[in-house]
Enzyme design. Structure first.
Site, mmCIF file in Angstrom:
data_model
loop_
_atom_site.group_PDB
_atom_site.id
_atom_site.type_symbol
_atom_site.label_atom_id
_atom_site.label_comp_id
_atom_site.label_asym_id
_atom_site.label_seq_id
_atom_site.Cartn_x
_atom_site.Cartn_y
_atom_site.Cartn_z
ATOM 1 N N GLN A 242 -2.336 -21.213 5.299
ATOM 2 C CA GLN A 242 -3.897 -20.967 5.609
ATOM 3 C C GLN A 242 -4.771 -22.017 6.089
ATOM 4 O O GLN A 242 -5.787 -21.767 6.699
ATOM 5 C CB GLN A 242 -4.526 -20.348 4.312
ATOM 6 C CG GLN A 242 -3.917 -19.183 3.713
ATOM 7 C CD GLN A 242 -4.094 -18.716 2.259
ATOM 8 O OE1 GLN A 242 -5.040 -18.083 2.023
ATOM 9 N NE2 GLN A 242 -3.083 -19.306 1.356
ATOM 10 N N ARG A 243 -4.442 -23.363 5.907
ATOM 11 C CA ARG A 243 -5.203 -24.438 6.185
ATOM 12 C C ARG A 243 -5.003 -24.774 7.609
ATOM 13 O O ARG A 243 -5.807 -25.477 8.397
ATOM 14 C CB ARG A 243 -4.879 -25.659 5.304
ATOM 15 C CG ARG A 243 -5.401 -25.544 3.980
ATOM 16 C CD ARG A 243 -5.394 -27.073 3.441
ATOM 17 N NE ARG A 243 -5.580 -27.010 1.860
ATOM 18 C CZ ARG A 243 -7.129 -26.944 1.386
ATOM 19 N NH1 ARG A 243 -8.079 -26.886 2.451
ATOM 20 N NH2 ARG A 243 -7.292 -26.933 0.312
ATOM 21 N N ARG B 162 -9.651 -20.911 -5.378
ATOM 22 C CA ARG B 162 -9.587 -21.111 -6.839
ATOM 23 C C ARG B 162 -10.669 -20.684 -7.451
ATOM 24 O O ARG B 162 -10.700 -20.142 -8.604
ATOM 25 C CB ARG B 162 -9.339 -22.598 -6.898
ATOM 26 C CG ARG B 162 -9.182 -23.159 -8.428
ATOM 27 C CD ARG B 162 -8.897 -24.604 -8.377
ATOM 28 N NE ARG B 162 -9.897 -25.348 -8.014
ATOM 29 C CZ ARG B 162 -9.849 -26.188 -6.885
ATOM 30 N NH1 ARG B 162 -8.866 -26.145 -6.118
ATOM 31 N NH2 ARG B 162 -11.132 -26.918 -6.748
ATOM 32 N N GLY C 235 -7.639 -3.399 4.886
ATOM 33 C CA GLY C 235 -7.372 -1.914 4.122
ATOM 34 C C GLY C 235 -6.819 -2.289 2.819
ATOM 35 O O GLY C 235 -5.866 -1.307 2.433
ATOM 36 N N ASP D 222 -16.945 -21.783 0.243
ATOM 37 C CA ASP D 222 -17.756 -21.694 -1.390
ATOM 38 C C ASP D 222 -18.935 -22.537 -1.325
ATOM 39 O O ASP D 222 -19.039 -23.013 -2.504
ATOM 40 C CB ASP D 222 -16.557 -22.056 -2.246
ATOM 41 C CG ASP D 222 -15.905 -23.392 -1.991
ATOM 42 O OD1 ASP D 222 -16.281 -23.940 -0.882
ATOM 43 O OD2 ASP D 222 -15.094 -24.049 -2.897
ATOM 44 N N GLY E 140 -10.031 -31.184 1.180
ATOM 45 C CA GLY E 140 -9.020 -30.461 2.061
ATOM 46 C C GLY E 140 -9.386 -30.389 3.610
ATOM 47 O O GLY E 140 -10.614 -30.094 3.943
ATOM 48 N N VAL F 132 -20.356 -34.665 16.797
ATOM 49 C CA VAL F 132 -21.113 -35.856 16.146
ATOM 50 C C VAL F 132 -20.842 -37.099 17.104
ATOM 51 O O VAL F 132 -21.810 -37.633 17.493
ATOM 52 C CB VAL F 132 -20.411 -36.221 14.727
ATOM 53 C CG1 VAL F 132 -20.523 -37.529 14.232
ATOM 54 C CG2 VAL F 132 -20.834 -35.114 13.719
ATOM 55 N N ARG G 250 -7.992 -37.605 -1.056
ATOM 56 C CA ARG G 250 -9.117 -37.569 -2.455
ATOM 57 C C ARG G 250 -9.072 -38.900 -2.858
ATOM 58 O O ARG G 250 -8.108 -39.555 -2.816
ATOM 59 C CB ARG G 250 -8.477 -36.592 -3.270
ATOM 60 C CG ARG G 250 -8.460 -35.093 -2.557
ATOM 61 C CD ARG G 250 -8.216 -34.079 -3.535
ATOM 62 N NE ARG G 250 -7.782 -32.858 -3.110
ATOM 63 C CZ ARG G 250 -8.589 -31.726 -2.658
ATOM 64 N NH1 ARG G 250 -10.054 -32.291 -2.505
ATOM 65 N NH2 ARG G 250 -8.603 -30.823 -1.899
ATOM 66 N N ASP H 262 -12.662 -22.171 2.035
ATOM 67 C CA ASP H 262 -12.947 -21.386 1.053
ATOM 68 C C ASP H 262 -14.136 -20.717 1.085
ATOM 69 O O ASP H 262 -14.368 -19.679 0.580
ATOM 70 C CB ASP H 262 -12.947 -21.886 -0.459
ATOM 71 C CG ASP H 262 -11.441 -22.238 -0.633
ATOM 72 O OD1 ASP H 262 -10.374 -21.821 -0.639
ATOM 73 O OD2 ASP H 262 -11.409 -23.645 -1.559
ATOM 74 N N LYS I 226 1.555 8.333 -1.160
ATOM 75 C CA LYS I 226 1.477 7.102 -0.252
ATOM 76 C C LYS I 226 2.778 6.194 -0.604
ATOM 77 O O LYS I 226 3.311 6.053 -1.787
ATOM 78 C CB LYS I 226 0.145 6.147 -0.972
ATOM 79 C CG LYS I 226 -0.137 5.019 -0.158
ATOM 80 C CD LYS I 226 -1.349 4.402 -0.666
ATOM 81 C CE LYS I 226 -1.844 3.185 -0.043
ATOM 82 N NZ LYS I 226 -1.994 3.370 1.296
ATOM 83 N N ASP J 196 -17.888 -29.553 -1.590
ATOM 84 C CA ASP J 196 -18.913 -30.320 -2.613
ATOM 85 C C ASP J 196 -18.386 -31.277 -3.129
ATOM 86 O O ASP J 196 -19.385 -32.223 -3.374
ATOM 87 C CB ASP J 196 -18.994 -29.246 -3.673
ATOM 88 C CG ASP J 196 -17.874 -28.673 -4.318
ATOM 89 O OD1 ASP J 196 -16.621 -29.192 -3.861
ATOM 90 O OD2 ASP J 196 -17.675 -27.933 -5.299
ATOM 91 N N THR K 277 -14.758 -26.255 4.676
ATOM 92 C CA THR K 277 -13.806 -26.090 3.844
ATOM 93 C C THR K 277 -13.400 -24.401 4.180
ATOM 94 O O THR K 277 -14.231 -23.573 4.395
ATOM 95 C CB THR K 277 -14.342 -25.987 2.302
ATOM 96 O OG1 THR K 277 -13.472 -25.347 1.425
ATOM 97 C CG2 THR K 277 -15.828 -25.483 2.197
#
Length: 319
Positions: free
Chosen positions: A251-252, A171, A185, A129, A11, A23, A72, A127, A213, A103, A125
């Protein structure tokens, strides 16, 4: 080492272009030739490879996504696919490879290293993660995208006195949900690393409603379940008007934050340093704001840990 390649895999994440730029320019600074491998490991198999120069990475540091594109590739999980990639590396006389991704990308890098082609992994990534690094490239940008969306949704939630369930990516890891929920919040934060206590969520909503509330925000990582299903369950249990927003791939994208640009530049440059030292099968990362490197096999054998102190704090602040 005089010739190296660079690819992005899995991703996309904001900041990948900044890493590519680092690089390429760091390598050229040290007298190396750099070759771009387009479309990830699939491009390596297909020979989608071209030489880069300083101008190839001009004006990309502020761009989201990846100029090398990503894909992929199940074929590269096989010996046959890996050997095809190695033949392309031999053809272009590429002696080392820098792989920017998560990963799954690191598993491909490790396989090449085992077959005699030194690889260095750069964690990219949204995430966050990956074990062995406090932050991955793209996480901060995605986090800020989510926060901006939640801020806008809260305006509507307040105006219409509604409960909102906001589903974010994650995920297997809840960092995006936890950090955005704490920053905005949220009344409840649901992450895959922690048991889903639905009744606790309902009781918190009811307590808030009883004290006057008028609206609530619940952040749900996709790994916990469907936001739409969760919203239906909440409305049925509380009788409170509930709406669901699935943020999805928004989000990406987007221009990387300053934090991601700097992180990507530092990690990309560090990867070149490792290749120059003759290192292979390593991942670069950052811990306590210091650059580190670890064996990719160790990284892959560990699981990223959610910050339990932050998770507990989110509960204490949302009483």
């Amino acid at each position: 080492m005089k010739k190296i390649g660079v690819l992005t895999s899995g991703g996309d994440a904001p900041g990948m272009n900044a890493a590519i730029r680092a690089v390429v320019r760091k390598a050229i600074y040290h007298g190396m030739e750099v070759y771009a491998v387009k479309n990830g490991f699939q491009g390596l198999i297909d020979g989608s490879i071209e030489k880069m120069d300083i101008g190839s990475v001009g004006d990309i540091i502020q761009r989201g996504g990846t100029i090398l594109r990503s894909a992929r590739c199940d074929e590269f999980k096989t010996d046959e696919g890996q050997n095809k990639g190695i033949e392309q590396l031999k053809k272009y006389e590429i002696e080392g490879l820098i792989v920017i991704g998560g990963d799954g990308s690191f598993r491909g890098a490790q396989k090449l290293t085992e077959k005699g082609y030194p690889c260095i992994g750069v964690p990219g990534t949204i995430d966050n993660d990956i074990a062995g690094t406090d932050f991955t490239i793209g996480f901060d940008t995605a986090l800020n995208t989510i926060i901006e969306a939640i801020d806008k949704i809260r305006d509507t939630a307040t105006s219409h006195e509604r409960t909102y369930v906001i589903e974010v990516m994650g995920r297997d890891a809840g960092d995006l949900a936890l950090w955005s929920g704490l920053a905005d919040g949220a009344e409840s934060i649901l992450v895959p690393e922690k048991a889903d206590d639905f009744q606790e969520v309902i009781e918190r909503l009811k307590r808030g409603h009883e004290r006057g509330k008028k609206h609530s925000i619940i952040i749900l990582a996709e790994g916990v379940g469907s936001g739409l299903t969760y919203g239906e369950r909440i409305q049925e249990a509380t009788k409170l008007e509930t709406r669901v927003t699935v943020l999805g791939h928004i989000q990406r994208g987007g221009s990387p934050t300053a934090s991601d640009r700097v992180l990507a530049s530092r990690l990309g440059a560090k990867a070149i340093d490792l290749l120059l030292r003759g290192e292979a099968g390593r991942m670069v990362g950052i811990q306590n704001n210091k650059l580190v490197d670890r064996d990719i096999l160790d990284v892959l054998s560990e699981q990223h840990q959610l910050n339990s102190e932050m998770y507990q704090l989110s509960k204490e602040l949302s009483i």
